[in-house]
Design a protein around this motif. Structure first.
Motif, PDB file in Angstrom:
ATOM      1  N   GLN A  69     -11.976  16.697   2.372  1.00 52.92           N
ATOM      2  CA  GLN A  69     -11.576  17.228   3.673  1.00 52.92           C
ATOM      3  C   GLN A  69     -10.454  18.256   3.499  1.00 52.92           C
ATOM      4  O   GLN A  69     -10.301  19.165   4.288  1.00 52.92           O
ATOM      5  CB  GLN A  69     -11.105  16.087   4.568  1.00 52.92           C
ATOM      6  N   TYR A  83      -5.464  15.488   6.720  1.00 50.46           N
ATOM      7  CA  TYR A  83      -6.046  14.452   5.872  1.00 50.46           C
ATOM      8  C   TYR A  83      -4.987  13.436   5.429  1.00 50.46           C
ATOM      9  O   TYR A  83      -5.201  12.226   5.509  1.00 50.46           O
ATOM     10  CB  TYR A  83      -6.715  15.095   4.648  1.00 50.46           C
ATOM     11  N   ASP A  84      -3.827  13.943   4.978  1.00 49.82           N
ATOM     12  CA  ASP A  84      -2.750  13.050   4.543  1.00 49.82           C
ATOM     13  C   ASP A  84      -2.307  12.141   5.689  1.00 49.82           C
ATOM     14  O   ASP A  84      -2.115  10.937   5.512  1.00 49.82           O
ATOM     15  CB  ASP A  84      -1.544  13.872   4.056  1.00 49.82           C
ATOM     16  N   PHE A 135      -1.203  16.390   0.113  1.00 48.92           N
ATOM     17  CA  PHE A 135      -0.408  15.634  -0.874  1.00 48.92           C
ATOM     18  C   PHE A 135      -1.200  14.520  -1.556  1.00 48.92           C
ATOM     19  O   PHE A 135      -1.119  14.344  -2.765  1.00 48.92           O
ATOM     20  CB  PHE A 135       0.822  15.014  -0.208  1.00 48.92           C
ATOM     21  N   ILE A 136      -1.918  13.734  -0.752  1.00 49.51           N
ATOM     22  CA  ILE A 136      -2.615  12.576  -1.328  1.00 49.51           C
ATOM     23  C   ILE A 136      -3.746  13.040  -2.247  1.00 49.51           C
ATOM     24  O   ILE A 136      -3.916  12.529  -3.350  1.00 49.51           O
ATOM     25  CB  ILE A 136      -3.113  11.618  -0.217  1.00 49.51           C
ATOM     26  N   HIS A 192      -0.847  18.138   5.986  1.00 51.29           N
ATOM     27  CA  HIS A 192      -2.292  18.254   6.073  1.00 51.29           C
ATOM     28  C   HIS A 192      -2.840  17.091   6.911  1.00 51.29           C
ATOM     29  O   HIS A 192      -2.449  15.941   6.685  1.00 51.29           O
ATOM     30  CB  HIS A 192      -2.908  18.219   4.670  1.00 51.29           C
ATOM     31  N   VAL A 238      -4.878   9.432   6.391  1.00 48.63           N
ATOM     32  CA  VAL A 238      -4.926   8.354   5.389  1.00 48.63           C
ATOM     33  C   VAL A 238      -3.768   7.374   5.602  1.00 48.63           C
ATOM     34  O   VAL A 238      -3.956   6.153   5.566  1.00 48.63           O
ATOM     35  CB  VAL A 238      -4.904   8.927   3.951  1.00 48.63           C
ATOM     36  N   ILE A 239      -2.585   7.903   5.842  1.00 44.86           N
ATOM     37  CA  ILE A 239      -1.418   7.023   6.068  1.00 44.86           C
ATOM     38  C   ILE A 239      -1.657   6.181   7.329  1.00 44.86           C
ATOM     39  O   ILE A 239      -1.457   4.960   7.331  1.00 44.86           O
ATOM     40  CB  ILE A 239      -0.110   7.846   6.218  1.00 44.86           C
ATOM     41  N   GLU A 283       2.919   6.268  -2.279  1.00 43.72           N
ATOM     42  CA  GLU A 283       4.084   7.070  -2.680  1.00 43.72           C
ATOM     43  C   GLU A 283       3.993   7.443  -4.164  1.00 43.72           C
ATOM     44  O   GLU A 283       4.337   8.559  -4.538  1.00 43.72           O
ATOM     45  CB  GLU A 283       5.382   6.333  -2.342  1.00 43.72           C
ATOM     46  N   MET A 309       6.904   9.506   4.590  1.00 43.54           N
ATOM     47  CA  MET A 309       6.241   9.349   3.289  1.00 43.54           C
ATOM     48  C   MET A 309       5.809  10.669   2.684  1.00 43.54           C
ATOM     49  O   MET A 309       5.755  10.814   1.470  1.00 43.54           O
ATOM     50  CB  MET A 309       4.998   8.455   3.432  1.00 43.54           C
ATOM     51  N   LEU A 310       5.465  11.604   3.542  1.00 42.07           N
ATOM     52  CA  LEU A 310       4.863  12.844   3.043  1.00 42.07           C
ATOM     53  C   LEU A 310       5.863  13.987   2.896  1.00 42.07           C
ATOM     54  O   LEU A 310       5.488  15.084   2.512  1.00 42.07           O
ATOM     55  CB  LEU A 310       3.713  13.276   3.965  1.00 42.07           C
ATOM     56  N   THR A 321      -9.558  13.367  11.620  1.00 44.61           N
ATOM     57  CA  THR A 321      -8.910  14.560  11.076  1.00 44.61           C
ATOM     58  C   THR A 321      -9.989  15.522  10.605  1.00 44.61           C
ATOM     59  O   THR A 321     -11.073  15.099  10.232  1.00 44.61           O
ATOM     60  CB  THR A 321      -8.022  14.208   9.869  1.00 44.61           C
ATOM     61  N   GLY A 322      -9.668  16.809  10.667  1.00 50.54           N
ATOM     62  CA  GLY A 322     -10.629  17.804  10.197  1.00 50.54           C
ATOM     63  C   GLY A 322     -10.916  18.834  11.272  1.00 50.54           C
ATOM     64  O   GLY A 322     -10.078  19.071  12.154  1.00 50.54           O
ATOM     65  N   ASN A 372      -4.031   3.325   6.812  1.00 53.13           N
ATOM     66  CA  ASN A 372      -3.421   2.183   6.135  1.00 53.13           C
ATOM     67  C   ASN A 372      -2.564   1.342   7.073  1.00 53.13           C
ATOM     68  O   ASN A 372      -2.224   0.207   6.769  1.00 53.13           O
ATOM     69  CB  ASN A 372      -2.601   2.653   4.937  1.00 53.13           C
ATOM     70  N   LEU A 373      -2.205   1.937   8.212  1.00 53.92           N
ATOM     71  CA  LEU A 373      -1.451   1.194   9.226  1.00 53.92           C
ATOM     72  C   LEU A 373      -2.386   0.622  10.292  1.00 53.92           C
ATOM     73  O   LEU A 373      -1.931   0.106  11.315  1.00 53.92           O
ATOM     74  CB  LEU A 373      -0.408   2.121   9.870  1.00 53.92           C
ATOM     75  N   ILE A 387       1.460  10.216  -4.354  1.00 51.14           N
ATOM     76  CA  ILE A 387       2.045  11.464  -3.854  1.00 51.14           C
ATOM     77  C   ILE A 387       3.015  12.045  -4.901  1.00 51.14           C
ATOM     78  O   ILE A 387       3.010  13.252  -5.167  1.00 51.14           O
ATOM     79  CB  ILE A 387       2.752  11.228  -2.497  1.00 51.14           C
ATOM     80  N   TRP A 419       0.827  -1.210   0.000  1.00 53.08           N
ATOM     81  CA  TRP A 419       0.000   0.000   0.000  1.00 53.08           C
ATOM     82  C   TRP A 419       0.856   1.253   0.000  1.00 53.08           C
ATOM     83  O   TRP A 419       0.549   2.248  -0.656  1.00 53.08           O
ATOM     84  CB  TRP A 419      -0.952   0.003   1.205  1.00 53.08           C
TER      85      TRP A 419
END
Lengths: 142, 416
Positions: A53, B355-356, A76-77, B353, B359-360, A26, B414-415, B370-371, B363-364, A29, A21
């Protein structure tokens, strides 16, 4: 210009290399980083896509034949997601955009993100791009 | 009360045994064990709550009140038992002071509409705070348009607290009501509710307390607080969704008109004149969420069994651990640093952000929120679009905080 179908196939092929995932995210992004900068004048409420959001702005130019999309986001996403859509849909005729089945989204595992209840607003982005296409098609005909 | 010594957690607090009672904690998200840190939005449910719901529908179900048949009587008894338990839980004088609602929002709307109808007119004032949840802002704005009263707002300080002096300076002879949260859902701040109520009462002003975030964090004694109205939700205290409690002083509830009309809330109905039922039924129109209220009793039993002493100590221990751990991440900014807080940490990680980050983490297998957390005025106050919010429950472990910490490092990598 490649066909929309070919671009979708290419993205599916790119994604098929990633099992994890994190690699997929990545890639998304990184896609966002390739997006051409959006002029500040388009980063306003008028160009904002709601249902996300994060903030997403979308602008569309029409050269009389094809539509060119320009977009940005403060996350980013989200920026990566809109960049994917821009890559697939930008530079094509209104009719092609209206008619397109964006099957690549489910192929690369983003289908669940298309639900209108998802906070990322992918469904709103697609809808907005098709709305632009519809508007330009109408303009073209009239 | 909330500044407890973290070393004092009794050895009888068996978190493994507590976690065993929550089946959902054994599930996986994206193939990873779930780390549920969204308890300020809603808490998970212990098995006994689910079993009570199933048992009620499988063996005991019928509509309640006035039924002469056995099932109806069983249901009525179970439903009214929960009311007695709620009365004990909040330390109310009488079960007549306990109104069942759909939740906190419903409770606030009920009081807002009935109170405004009875007491508020043009020129009157009510006081809210800048940290209120939208559900304690919007109903008042809707009614303001109808009744013409003014809304004053207690400003928020940089650390996410309010100053009692600021509140006092807003009180005037026109102030009819103060409606304020006990604990901020977005920041975790515990407000000086006792002082607020005392000052308001000295001014002849009523107080409605939104205790949605308080009920699963700290013990509540409505008589000791001398609060006029208090509302909370079942789903934030390990109980079912669609359940809530409105507490009101009996004399005040007697004086208020009904909010909704319908079955159960009447004494006599005719086209000439209808008379209303006695408390608490006057405010419970229509068939309620019977199964939810029946199962809510099990949430009370769960909380009774854990005990608030342990609950508060655990919450504070996790809060301190999480605060320290998160602050060790470069670029971490915690929004809301009140000296008195419960297990809620709102934060921003560098320029990322929310939101980012969310989301990460998802996934974990890590669930945070968030918000703007339905508190846009707070976000405006701090000039931010939103925050990441990790909020804790009775089953939250230090290992889960470590997972959050590691997840945030991963997100950051990652970001960036």
């Amino acid at each position: 210009m490649e066909t929309i179908d070919k671009i979708q196939q290419d993205i599916i092929e790119d994604f098929s290399m990633y099992e994890d995932w994190a690699d997929k995210y990545e890639y998304i992004i990184e896609m966002g980083k390739t997006l051409a900068p959006l002029e500040e004048k388009y980063k306003t409420e008028d160009y904002r896509i709601h249902g996300c959001q994060s903030q997403v702005w979308l602008h569309a130019d029409f050269d009389g034949k094809n539509i060119h999309f320009h977009a940005d986001s403060d996350a980013f996403i989200t920026k990566g997601l809109i960049a994917l859509l821009v890559k697939v849909l930008s530079g094509h005729a209104p009719k092609a955009i209206i008619d397109i089945d964006l099957y690549f989204l489910s192929e690369i595992g983003l289908k669940e993100h298309l639900s209108p209840t998802r906070a990322n607003g992918l469904a709103s982005m697609v809808k907005q791009m098709k709305t632009y296409a519809l508007a330009y098609q109408t303009k073209q005909v009239s | 009360m909330v500044n407890t010594n973290i070393n004092m957690v009794p050895t009888t607090f068996d978190i493994t045994a507590i976690r065993e009672q929550f089946p959902i904690l054994k599930t996986t998200i994206h193939g990873k064990p779930i780390v549920y840190l969204d308890n300020a939005a809603s808490t998970q449910k212990p098995l006994r709550v689910m079993e009570a719901t199933t048992k009620y529908y499988s063996e005991q179900y019928a509509n309640i009140h006035r039924g002469v048949h056995t099932l109806s009587q069983i249901g009525t008894e179970l439903y009214e038992n929960t009311r007695l338990h709620a009365q004990q839980f909040l330390h109310a004088r009488s079960e007549k002071e306990i109104i069942f609602t759909k939740g906190t929002t419903h409770g606030i709307n009920l009081i807002a509409y009935s109170y405004a109808y009875q007491y508020l007119k043009s020129g009157d004032e009510i006081i809210l705070s800048e940290m209120e949840h939208h559900s304690n802002i919007v109903p008042w704005q809707i009614l303001q348009a109808r009744h013409g009263f003014d809304i004053k707002v207690i400003p928020l300080q940089d650390n996410g607290t309010i100053e009692i002096e600021d509140f006092a300076s807003l009180l005037t002879e026109k102030t009819k009501l103060v409606s304020i949260s006990y604990i901020s859902n977005a920041l975790g701040t515990v407000n000086p509710i006792r002082e607020i109520i005392q000052l308001a009462h000295e001014n002849g002003t009523h107080v409605l307390v939104d205790a949605a975030q308080a009920v699963h964090h700290i013990p509540i004694d409505v008589q000791a607080l001398d609060v006029d109205f208090l509302v909370c939700s079942g789903h934030k205290m390990y109980g079912p969704t669609g359940t809530g409690i409105l507490y009101g002083k009996e004399s005040l509830l007697e004086a208020l008109p009904p909010f909704e009309g319908g079955g159960d809330m009447i004494k006599q109905v005719s086209f000439k004149k209808t008379t209303f039922n006695d408390l608490p039924f006057k405010f419970e129109a229509g068939t309620p969420n019977i199964a939810g209220i029946v199962a809510l009793d099990e949430a009370f039993k769960f909380l009774d069994a854990v005990g608030f002493e342990q609950l508060v100590q655990h919450d504070q221990e996790i809060l301190s651990y999480a605060t320290e751990k998160l602050l060790s991440i470069d670029g971490m900014r915690i929004i809301g640093t009140a000296p008195e807080k419960v297990g809620v940490v709102s934060f921003l990680l560098g320029n990322l952000h929310p939101y980012d980050v969310g989301v990460i983490l998802d996934n974990l297998g890590i669930a945070i929120r968030t918000g703007h957390h339905c508190t846009q005025p707070i976000m405006d106050r701090f000039g931010i679009p939103g925050t990441c919010r990790a909020s804790f429950g009775i089953y939250t472990t230090k290992e889960e905080i470590d997972s959050l910490y590691n997840g945030l490092l991963r997100a950051k990598k990652m970001l960036s």
